[in-house]
Design an enzyme around this catalytic site. Structure first.
Site, PDB file in Angstrom:
ATOM      1  N   ASP A 128     -17.140 -41.704 -30.538  1.00  0.00           N
ATOM      2  CA  ASP A 128     -17.959 -41.184 -31.620  1.00  0.00           C
ATOM      3  C   ASP A 128     -19.239 -40.597 -31.042  1.00  0.00           C
ATOM      4  O   ASP A 128     -19.788 -41.159 -30.093  1.00  0.00           O
ATOM      5  CB  ASP A 128     -18.283 -42.342 -32.573  1.00  0.00           C
ATOM      6  N   TYR A 145     -23.186 -39.720 -30.437  1.00  0.00           N
ATOM      7  CA  TYR A 145     -24.436 -40.437 -30.688  1.00  0.00           C
ATOM      8  C   TYR A 145     -25.010 -39.965 -32.023  1.00  0.00           C
ATOM      9  O   TYR A 145     -24.935 -38.779 -32.367  1.00  0.00           O
ATOM     10  CB  TYR A 145     -25.441 -40.165 -29.575  1.00  0.00           C
ATOM     11  N   PHE A 182     -20.618 -39.252 -24.032  1.00  0.00           N
ATOM     12  CA  PHE A 182     -21.503 -40.008 -23.138  1.00  0.00           C
ATOM     13  C   PHE A 182     -22.758 -39.230 -22.731  1.00  0.00           C
ATOM     14  O   PHE A 182     -23.686 -39.807 -22.163  1.00  0.00           O
ATOM     15  CB  PHE A 182     -20.776 -40.481 -21.868  1.00  0.00           C
ATOM     16  N   HIS A 223     -14.669 -50.646 -21.642  1.00  0.00           N
ATOM     17  CA  HIS A 223     -15.718 -49.667 -21.949  1.00  0.00           C
ATOM     18  C   HIS A 223     -16.995 -50.013 -21.178  1.00  0.00           C
ATOM     19  O   HIS A 223     -17.293 -51.199 -20.959  1.00  0.00           O
ATOM     20  CB  HIS A 223     -15.986 -49.679 -23.456  1.00  0.00           C
TER      21      HIS A 223
END
Length: 303
Positions: free
Chosen positions: A144, A146, A157, A267
């Protein structure tokens, strides 16, 4: 008597008037044989040899297919989103006319009217602008975007400068410092340098409402990004897929492991990073694999 005759005549059936066809049959000596013209005509139609069109030549069939493809391409081109890379457009054109994508586009448009949505429209597809679709070497899957101001810009990322790197990206940098000789923290979180080298930084969901994580989940983005992964899996060879966390691993379940290298671990978020991300050495393993295939390795320090 006259009256009786009249009444008798009234009740006596009137002789049926012969049709011209019956008169012809009688005169022709057919013995009053019953003939049904309609059936005869139908029988004649059935017995008549059917005339079929000559088969189309290979050139004609090819021209029909090219015309059909051109028409579909023209139709789909009207629905291509803003900022979508040309080479990626050719690969994914069929998705833009599907009902789910039309509904998704309408939903995002309404969301932007009511509230703030990240990233802005021109950055939703940044990942298609960094390199040609056939130049992709590595795929890193996120979940998803930010949801804070000036963070998301279309690469998972990654954040725009001068926004400081989020915790997950900081942990990626820590792993790089132990895995890649000479890697130094770049002092920012913009991963455009990787993307330009063929590292596809793809989120499963490409937009989000401000300050509301996963707010655009299950609206159609997952189907679209599944199509991206599927196209890469089927049309390219020797890719490296980095699947970090259960969500990314589920999304990559259909990847052909005989055709591509799949690297899996937890993760890099602070909640799970110590359970396998640190020490996974995915970055050096990626370069070793690319070099074996004769491909140029990724310069992870080029940020």
């Amino acid at each position: 008597m006259i009256g009786q005759k009249t009444i008798q005549s009234f009740f006596t059936p009137v002789p049926k008037k012969r049709s011209s066809l019956e008169a012809f049959i009688e005169a022709d000596g057919c013995g009053g044989e019953q003939v049904t013209p309609v059936k005869k005509t139908k029988q004649e139609d059935e017995e008549r040899p059917q005339v079929s069109s000559p088969p189309l030549s290979p050139e004609q069939l090819d021209r029909i297919q090219r015309n059909k493809a051109a028409a579909l391409q023209k139709l789909a081109a009207r629905h291509v989103p803003e900022g979508f890379g040309e080479s990626w457009k050719e690969a994914l054109l069929a998705e833009f006319t599907k009902p789910y994508f039309t509904q998704l586009t309408r939903f995002i448009s309404e969301e932007r009217k009511r509230c703030t949505v990240y990233p802005p429209p021109h950055q939703v597809f940044t990942w298609t602008q960094m390199c040609e679709v056939r130049d992709v070497k590595v795929v890193i899957l996120g979940q998803d975007p930010y949801h804070g101001p000036n963070q998301a810009h279309g690469l998972c990322f990654s954040v725009q400068q001068p926004v400081p790197p989020p915790p997950s990206l900081e942990n990626m940098y820590k792993e790089l410092q132990t895995d890649i000789e000479g890697f130094v923290h770049p002092g920012h979180g913009d991963l455009t340098g990787w993307a330009k080298q063929g590292v596809l930084l793809l989120n499963a969901v490409l937009t989000v409402r401000a300050h509301n994580a996963n707010s655009h989940k299950d609206r159609g983005w997952e189907q679209f990004t599944d199509a991206v992964v599927s196209w890469l899996n089927k049309n390219l060879d020797g890719l490296v897929f980095m699947l970090w966390g259960a969500y990314a691993q589920k999304k990559g379940v259909s990847i052909d492991r005989k055709r591509h290298l799949v690297l899996q671990t937890v993760h890099p978020s602070p909640l799970s990073v110590h359970r396998g991300f640190f020490g996974c050495r995915h970055f050096s393993k990626t370069n070793s694999y690319l070099e074996k295939l004769g491909k140029k390795p990724i310069d992870w320090a080029d940020l």
